[in-house]
Design an enzyme around this catalytic site. Structure first.
Site, PDB file in Angstrom:
ATOM      1  N   ASP A   1      -6.539  -2.812  -7.644  1.00 58.01           N
ATOM      2  CA  ASP A   1      -7.096  -3.449  -6.448  1.00 58.01           C
ATOM      3  C   ASP A   1      -7.395  -4.905  -6.753  1.00 58.01           C
ATOM      4  O   ASP A   1      -7.719  -5.245  -7.894  1.00 58.01           O
ATOM      5  CB  ASP A   1      -8.376  -2.737  -6.000  1.00 58.01           C
TER       6      ASP A   1
ATOM      7  N   ARG B   1       0.826  -1.224   0.000  1.00 57.85           N
ATOM      8  CA  ARG B   1       0.000   0.000   0.000  1.00 57.85           C
ATOM      9  C   ARG B   1       0.853   1.265   0.000  1.00 57.85           C
ATOM     10  O   ARG B   1       0.448   2.281   0.565  1.00 57.85           O
ATOM     11  CB  ARG B   1      -0.969   0.028   1.183  1.00 57.85           C
TER      12      ARG B   1
ATOM     13  N   TYR C   1     -14.626 -12.003  -0.336  1.00 50.94           N
ATOM     14  CA  TYR C   1     -15.384 -10.762  -0.580  1.00 50.94           C
ATOM     15  C   TYR C   1     -16.663 -11.046  -1.362  1.00 50.94           C
ATOM     16  O   TYR C   1     -17.713 -10.468  -1.093  1.00 50.94           O
ATOM     17  CB  TYR C   1     -14.517  -9.748  -1.339  1.00 50.94           C
TER      18      TYR C   1
ATOM     19  N   ARG D   1      -3.304   6.308   0.997  1.00 43.47           N
ATOM     20  CA  ARG D   1      -3.845   7.511   1.643  1.00 43.47           C
ATOM     21  C   ARG D   1      -2.877   8.244   2.569  1.00 43.47           C
ATOM     22  O   ARG D   1      -3.107   9.384   2.902  1.00 43.47           O
ATOM     23  CB  ARG D   1      -5.115   7.147   2.412  1.00 43.47           C
TER      24      ARG D   1
ATOM     25  N   ARG E   1      -7.299  11.865  -5.046  1.00 42.03           N
ATOM     26  CA  ARG E   1      -8.577  11.251  -4.655  1.00 42.03           C
ATOM     27  C   ARG E   1      -9.668  12.285  -4.402  1.00 42.03           C
ATOM     28  O   ARG E   1     -10.853  11.929  -4.381  1.00 42.03           O
ATOM     29  CB  ARG E   1      -8.367  10.369  -3.423  1.00 42.03           C
TER      30      ARG E   1
HETATM   31  O1  CP3 Z   1       0.082  -1.660  -2.508  1.00 44.18           O
HETATM   32  C1  CP3 Z   1      -0.217  -0.706  -3.269  1.00 44.18           C
HETATM   33  O2  CP3 Z   1       0.126   0.472  -3.045  1.00 44.18           O
HETATM   34  C2  CP3 Z   1      -0.917  -1.023  -4.562  1.00 44.18           C
HETATM   35  C3  CP3 Z   1      -2.332  -0.818  -4.571  1.00 44.18           C
HETATM   36  C4  CP3 Z   1      -3.260  -1.756  -3.826  1.00 44.18           C
HETATM   37  C5  CP3 Z   1      -4.514  -1.337  -3.373  1.00 44.18           C
HETATM   38  N1  CP3 Z   1      -5.184  -2.422  -2.893  1.00 44.18           N
HETATM   39  C6  CP3 Z   1      -5.037   0.029  -3.433  1.00 44.18           C
HETATM   40  C7  CP3 Z   1      -6.146   0.427  -2.561  1.00 44.18           C
HETATM   41  C8  CP3 Z   1      -3.146  -3.115  -3.540  1.00 44.18           C
HETATM   42  C9  CP3 Z   1      -1.975  -4.064  -3.759  1.00 44.18           C
HETATM   43  C10 CP3 Z   1      -4.388  -3.525  -2.956  1.00 44.18           C
HETATM   44  C11 CP3 Z   1      -4.671  -4.929  -2.573  1.00 44.18           C
HETATM   45  C12 CP3 Z   1      -5.890  -5.209  -1.810  1.00 44.18           C
HETATM   46  N2  CP3 Z   1      -7.130  -4.663  -1.949  1.00 44.18           N
HETATM   47  C13 CP3 Z   1      -5.980  -6.214  -0.836  1.00 44.18           C
HETATM   48  C14 CP3 Z   1      -4.851  -7.131  -0.433  1.00 44.18           C
HETATM   49  C15 CP3 Z   1      -3.897  -6.442   0.450  1.00 44.18           C
HETATM   50  C16 CP3 Z   1      -4.417  -6.237   1.836  1.00 44.18           C
HETATM   51  O3  CP3 Z   1      -4.481  -5.079   2.261  1.00 44.18           O
HETATM   52  O4  CP3 Z   1      -4.706  -7.246   2.469  1.00 44.18           O
HETATM   53  C17 CP3 Z   1      -7.291  -6.213  -0.339  1.00 44.18           C
HETATM   54  C18 CP3 Z   1      -7.837  -7.108   0.753  1.00 44.18           C
HETATM   55  C19 CP3 Z   1      -8.005  -5.246  -1.071  1.00 44.18           C
HETATM   56  C20 CP3 Z   1      -9.454  -4.905  -0.941  1.00 44.18           C
HETATM   57  C21 CP3 Z   1      -9.635  -3.514  -0.508  1.00 44.18           C
HETATM   58  N3  CP3 Z   1      -9.413  -2.410  -1.306  1.00 44.18           N
HETATM   59  C22 CP3 Z   1     -10.087  -3.066   0.744  1.00 44.18           C
HETATM   60  C23 CP3 Z   1     -10.427  -3.971   1.905  1.00 44.18           C
HETATM   61  C24 CP3 Z   1     -10.144  -1.681   0.686  1.00 44.18           C
HETATM   62  C25 CP3 Z   1     -10.700  -0.765   1.739  1.00 44.18           C
HETATM   63  C26 CP3 Z   1      -9.833  -0.692   2.914  1.00 44.18           C
HETATM   64  C27 CP3 Z   1      -8.851   0.415   2.733  1.00 44.18           C
HETATM   65  O5  CP3 Z   1      -7.662   0.197   3.002  1.00 44.18           O
HETATM   66  O6  CP3 Z   1      -9.313   1.495   2.402  1.00 44.18           O
HETATM   67  C28 CP3 Z   1      -9.677  -1.284  -0.587  1.00 44.18           C
HETATM   68  C29 CP3 Z   1      -9.512   0.104  -1.089  1.00 44.18           C
HETATM   69  C30 CP3 Z   1      -8.132   0.492  -1.518  1.00 44.18           C
HETATM   70  N4  CP3 Z   1      -7.311  -0.257  -2.314  1.00 44.18           N
HETATM   71  C31 CP3 Z   1      -7.478   1.719  -1.225  1.00 44.18           C
HETATM   72  C32 CP3 Z   1      -6.243   1.688  -1.887  1.00 44.18           C
HETATM   73  C33 CP3 Z   1      -5.195   2.773  -1.942  1.00 44.18           C
HETATM   74  C34 CP3 Z   1      -8.042   2.860  -0.425  1.00 44.18           C
HETATM   75  C35 CP3 Z   1      -9.046   3.547  -1.296  1.00 44.18           C
HETATM   76  C36 CP3 Z   1      -9.149   4.992  -1.021  1.00 44.18           C
HETATM   77  O7  CP3 Z   1      -8.362   5.774  -1.577  1.00 44.18           O
HETATM   78  O8  CP3 Z   1     -10.084   5.360  -0.293  1.00 44.18           O
END
Ligand code: CP3
Length: 366
Positions: free
Chosen positions: A89, A40, A166, A44, A53
């Site tokens: 994602d 990540r 999910y 954010r 965003r």
């Molecule tokens: O690592 C990186 O920087 C690359 C981008 C990336 C995102 N999601 C961007 C994202 C990666 C590799 C993921 C993987 C992901 N997505 C996983 C596996 C990794 C982990 O954290 O276990 C999972 C379970 C998801 C599903 C997901 N996407 C969730 C549960 C959420 C909401 C929770 C959260 O952290 O906000 C997201 C949204 C998400 N994916 C965001 C980002 C930057 C936040 C969105 C925002 O800007 O509001």
């Protein structure tokens, strides 16, 4: 170069040895310093990300290659990490399944039409990711251009279990009861669902590789909820089917959290690198896995809330646990938390580079 424009295995091996510590470490080749990137890392906690965003919703951002590529490059420029990870994602692939994927403000992902029965599984269309998420591949091409070879680009997908969780739960979950209900009540429907996800994931990752990613990470973030026997019966064959279909010259990182009881089984499923969370001792976990595999991890993301001196002390402990074994990629044990100070992330990256510098110009120095 091979005829299709991708580097031949010989070329990429040479590059791994001579240029990129991250790719070298995936292959357990000694490096001049321990490579580090942060799960990540484009998220954010970065003010530049929050500014983008403010203009685009999360899904709009993912679907706009120019913006997604810009976000992918932010941490490379700002932090000096040893790898970029594609901004996308794990749930984008489910857009093809027409289940009503949404990212609602504050609540994370929502699946409007959860998949809970054999009939629900049978209704899922099997479409080519090239048709359903072409924008992801376009982002990869733009990022490769923007990187200009500075650091390798990691692609990724969710592993079949975590994506299925999910789909079945309809969003995030604490106890995965609907997922387990389907698994235990209707093994046929469960295996049909994971089989479908595995096939889609193979095509999705091969598409990313063709577009230019140089390694892939398979996120099985929530698989730690399973008993080892259930992992072996209901998950391992599908994860193995994904990894087995990927080209051998592209390193695969196989990651999960809460996996202390599953590490050997995850290794059996495959991966050149096993991703560890902070609940295990990295040295002990690596000894369990043996010297035939690389490891990635494993600082507690919350440790980045500590002052930089404490971050440095904890980074040194993890590096000491890896010791002189080649094949350690430094990372957090899970994604960086949104309220982490950027300076602290930078302090971690610098600390890993300084503390691990082995001053060997022959291999893997940047
Ligand atoms: O690592 C990186 O920087 C690359 C981008 C990336 C995102 N999601 C961007 C994202 C990666 C590799 C993921 C993987 C992901 N997505 C996983 C596996 C990794 C982990 O954290 O276990 C999972 C379970 C998801 C599903 C997901 N996407 C969730 C549960 C959420 C909401 C929770 C959260 O952290 O906000 C997201 C949204 C998400 N994916 C965001 C980002 C930057 C936040 C969105 C925002 O800007 O509001």
């Amino acid at each position: 170069m091979a005829g299709d424009g991708r580097p031949s295995p010989r070329t990429s091996e040479w590059e791994a040895l001579a240029v990129h510590p991250f790719l070298a470490a995936c292959r357990r080749v000694p490096t001049g310093h321990t490579p580090v990137w942060i799960m990540r890392q484009a998220g954010r906690y970065l003010p530049e990300y929050r500014a983008i965003r403010a203009r685009l919703s999360f899904l709009e951002l993912c679907r706009t290659p120019e913006a997604a590529a810009e976000v992918t490059l932010l941490p490379v420029d700002r932090l000096g990490v040893d790898a970029a990870i594609l901004f996308a994602d794990i749930l984008l692939l489910t857009e093809a399944l027409e289940v009503g994927l949404e990212f609602s403000k504050g609540d994370g992902p929502v699946i409007r039409r959860p998949v809970r029965t054999a009939a629900d599984v049978a209704r899922l269309p099997e479409k080519d990711p090239g048709e359903t998420v072409p924008y992801v591949f376009e982002t990869v091409r733009r990022v490769r251009q923007g990187l200009g070879g500075r650091v390798p680009l990691i692609g990724f997908a969710g592993a079949p279990f975590t994506v299925a969780s999910y789909l079945v739960e309809g969003g995030a979950s604490d106890h995965f009861l609907e997922t387990k209900r389907l698994m235990y009540r209707d093994a046929g429907a469960w295996h049909a669902l994971l089989g479908l996800l595995a096939r889609l994931t193979v095509r999705y990752l091969i598409g990313q590789i063709a577009a230019g990613v140089e390694a892939v990470q398979l996120f099985d973030s929530w698989v730690g909820t399973l008993a080892p026997d259930d992992y072996r019966a209901f998950v391992l064959p599908h994860t193995r089917a994904v990894i087995r279909e990927l080209p051998a010259d592209v390193p695969v990182i196989h990651f999960g959290t809460g996996t202390a009881g599953l590490l050997e089984a995850m290794q059996e499923a495959g991966g050149d690198v096993i991703g560890l969370d902070w609940r295990v001792d990295l040295g002990a976990a690596w000894s369990r896995l043996g010297s035939g595999v690389a490891v990635q991890g494993n600082l507690d993301p919350a440790a980045l809330l500590a002052p930089p001196a404490e971050i440095r002390r904890r980074a040194a402990l993890i590096l000491a646990r890896a010791g002189s074994r080649p094949g350690h990629i430094f990372n957090l044990g899970h994604g960086v938390l949104p309220d982490t100070p950027v300076d602290h992330v930078r302090a971690l990256v610098d600390a890993v580079h300084e503390l691990s510098a082995r001053g060997d110009p022959g291999s893997g120095t940047p």
